[in-house]
Design an enzyme around this catalytic site. Structure first.
Site, short mmCIF file in Angstrom:
data_model
loop_
_atom_site.label_atom_id
_atom_site.label_comp_id
_atom_site.label_asym_id
_atom_site.label_seq_id
_atom_site.Cartn_x
_atom_site.Cartn_y
_atom_site.Cartn_z
N HIS A 61 6.75 -1.90 -0.84
CA HIS A 61 5.83 -1.09 -0.02
C HIS A 61 6.58 0.02 0.73
CE1 HIS A 61 1.98 -1.18 2.61
NE2 HIS A 61 2.51 0.03 2.58
N HIS A 63 6.68 4.41 1.48
CA HIS A 63 6.09 5.76 1.37
C HIS A 63 7.25 6.74 1.30
CE1 HIS A 63 1.99 4.35 2.59
NE2 HIS A 63 2.68 3.43 3.21
N LEU A 64 7.56 7.19 0.08
CA LEU A 64 8.71 8.10 -0.07
C LEU A 64 8.35 9.56 0.22
CD1 LEU A 64 10.63 6.73 -3.22
CD2 LEU A 64 11.34 6.57 -0.83
N ASN A 95 -0.38 7.70 -1.27
CA ASN A 95 -1.08 8.60 -0.32
C ASN A 95 -0.22 9.82 0.00
OD1 ASN A 95 0.70 6.88 1.09
ND2 ASN A 95 -0.41 7.11 3.00
N HIS A 181 -4.78 -2.01 1.20
CA HIS A 181 -4.70 -1.87 2.67
C HIS A 181 -6.06 -2.31 3.19
CE1 HIS A 181 -3.57 0.32 6.52
NE2 HIS A 181 -4.85 0.00 6.68
N HIS A 237 0.59 -5.87 3.98
CA HIS A 237 0.75 -6.04 5.44
C HIS A 237 -0.36 -6.82 6.14
CE1 HIS A 237 -1.91 -2.60 5.27
NE2 HIS A 237 -0.95 -1.73 5.04
N ASP A 310 6.86 -1.50 4.45
CA ASP A 310 5.91 -0.44 4.79
C ASP A 310 6.66 0.71 5.49
OD1 ASP A 310 3.69 1.09 5.00
OD2 ASP A 310 2.56 -0.26 6.30
N HIS A 314 7.53 9.48 9.56
CA HIS A 314 6.85 10.68 10.05
C HIS A 314 7.85 11.47 10.89
CE1 HIS A 314 2.88 9.31 8.81
NE2 HIS A 314 3.19 8.11 9.29
N GLY A 330 2.68 4.54 11.58
CA GLY A 330 3.74 3.98 10.77
C GLY A 330 5.12 4.24 11.33
O1 DOR Z 1 1.19 2.50 9.26
C1 DOR Z 1 0.78 3.02 8.24
N1 DOR Z 1 1.39 4.10 7.69
N2 DOR Z 1 -0.32 2.53 7.67
C2 DOR Z 1 -0.90 3.15 6.64
O2 DOR Z 1 -1.86 2.64 6.15
C3 DOR Z 1 -0.40 4.45 6.14
C4 DOR Z 1 1.02 4.58 6.39
C5 DOR Z 1 1.51 5.98 6.16
O3 DOR Z 1 1.36 6.50 5.05
O4 DOR Z 1 2.11 6.56 7.07
ZN ZN Z 2 1.86 1.59 3.75
ZN ZN Z 3 -1.31 0.29 4.55
#
Ligand code: DOR
Ligand code: ZN
Ligand code: ZN
Length: 448
Positions: A61, A63-64, A95, A181, A237, A310, A314, A330
């Protein structure tokens, strides 16, 4: 025969035991595991000085980002963070900008990644609008589909049970898992609307919107739909006791259901929001200590199948805006997961067997990564080399990720990644990236 390399003096985790051995590698695969005297000649020898060697960890899990969101993270920085955190394979969430949701966006994402990645990367796809496109996406090598229920992200209308069921029937045929999710969009939107009307904008208000019931509702809805098919459903999660209980019941009645927890929901609680404020805002949010305890129990009992970080990087500026509703949710997790979980092993909260299962074996099994998850002859030569005795303080300013902040900044931990070997190559060594982008491979489902 002369092989590419031999790693000597390893204390390797093999078949539920820690064994003193050496590991020979040829063409990126484990060629032989045995005594040093039994090793073939090698072009290169690396002494592991009796450090613990785990099967390369897999973070299912992550997010790159990159592409339109490269300012938050890109394939180079994200996979550098993975290597530094001991992860040899990561699975990338869809996403993105553009959203990964077609054979074409998947292909273009894979192409962008190819020469930049330091560890192996597999890709999820969101559901496309047309069910007929699912087959092409799977043929393109997606490791699974992601279904985001909190907000419309992909092409599948998440308000429409019939459409979801139709998609589930098709993925059942294709044999890939669906990672969810689980937050209910309608309840979440209604809660948020009420709070916004009342000008509520604090971190506590975020919890009032993302309630436990919001999670449970989505879990129950999808369990019910999935039970009408033969598909494999994987909950990302899980953060609540009731949600986990619903999953446990579904498992008992024979459902092909698995689930993940994150270190955040195991090691932090809603009380920590007082200290960390918006920085620790994530979705699902941090929960009460009762829920945290229930997740630990689920981990011990085996209801929880995997740990995923996860990793959700950001820009720091996006975390410190004036209203909680505008905060990007996140936190980064790739560089903290292994030391945090090894510390729990040191504290006897978790056995090393469970840690390896949760962080390598099970993710490989769930996502069909047949060449990974174990140290065995013929498997991919992905090794996570850990100094189990090394105590240190987490320092987020040193992260390889672009997101250089963490709720764990300053935490005392024990268990440090010393080397990370990906496809037989040393990629991370004593704090430094030791290889060039492109050492990692794009992982396609069914092909390792
Ligand atoms: O905490 C999160 N960050 N939950 C999510 O569902 C999206 C993810 C993100 O892409 O930043
Ligand atoms: Zn995620
Ligand atoms: Zn999520």
């Amino acid at each position: 025969m002369i092989v590419d390399s031999v790693f000597t003096n390893a204390k390797a985790y093999l078949f539920w035991q820690i064994v003193d051995c050496s590991i020979a590698v040829e063409e990126g695969k484990i060629f032989k595991i045995g005594k040093e005297t039994q090793m073939p000649q090698a072009d290169e020898k690396t002494d592991l000085h009796n450090l613990l060697v785990l099967p390369g960890l897999i973070d299912e899990h992550v997010h790159l980002r990159d592409e339109g969101r490269a300012y938050k993270e890109d394939f180079a920085s994200g996979t550098a963070a993975a290597a530094a955190g001991g992860f040899t394979t990561v699975l990338d969430m869809p996403n993105n900008d553009p959203v990964t949701m077609s054979a074409q966006t998947l292909r273009s994402r894979m192409r962008t990644a190819q020469n930049k990645i330091l560890v192996n990367v597999g890709f999820y796809s969101e559901f496309p609008r047309k069910i007929s496109e699912l087959e092409d996406i799977v043929a393109g090598g997606a490791v699974g589909f992601k279904l985001f229920m909190g907000l419309q992200v992909g092409g599948l209308n998440i308000d429409d049970d019939e459409a979801i069921l139709e998609a589930f029937k098709e993925v059942a045929k294709l044999g890939v898992p669906v990672a969810v999710h689980a937050e209910d969009k309608a309840s979440l939107a209604a809660n948020e609307e009420k709070l916004k009307q009342a000008k509520k904008t604090s971190t506590a208000d975020f919890l009032r919107a993302h309630t436990e019931a919001v999670e449970l509702k989505a879990i129950q809805r999808l369990l019910k739909l999935s039970q009408q098919t033969d598909m494999r459903l994987h909950f990302c999660h899980v953060s609540t006791e009731e949600g986990l209980n619903a999953i446990k019941e579904a498992k008992k009645s024979g459902g092909k259901v698995t689930c993940e927890v994150t270190p955040n929901h195991l090691l932090l609680s809603s009380d920590d929001l007082i200290q960390h404020g918006q920085l620790a805002i994530m979705a699902p949010p941090l929960r009460s200590k009762t829920n945290v305890e229930a997740l630990w129990k689920g981990l011990e009992e085996g209801t929880v199948d995997a740990i995923g970080s996860d990793h959700a990087p950001h820009a720091l500026s996006e975390k410190s805006v004036s209203s909680v509703w505008d905060v990007k949710v996140g936190v980064p997790g790739l560089e903290t997961t292994l030391p945090l979980m090894m510390t729990q092993v040191r504290k006897n909260r978790l056995t090393i067997d469970r840690a390896v299962q949760l962080l390598s074996e099970k993710p490989a099994e769930i996502f069909g990564l047949t060449d990974r998850g174990r140290l065995e002859q013929g498997k991919n030569a992905d090794l996570t080399v850990v100094d189990f005795n090394c105590k240190f303080k987490i320092d987020a300013s040193k992260f390889k990720s672009k997101a250089k902040y963490s709720p764990y900044d300053g935490w005392d931990v024990q268990g440090k990644v010393v080397k990370t070997v990906v496809n037989g190559k040393l990629v991370f060594d004593e704090g430094e990236i030791a290889a060039k982008g492109g050492c990692g491979f794009v992982v396609r489902r069914g092909i390792g």
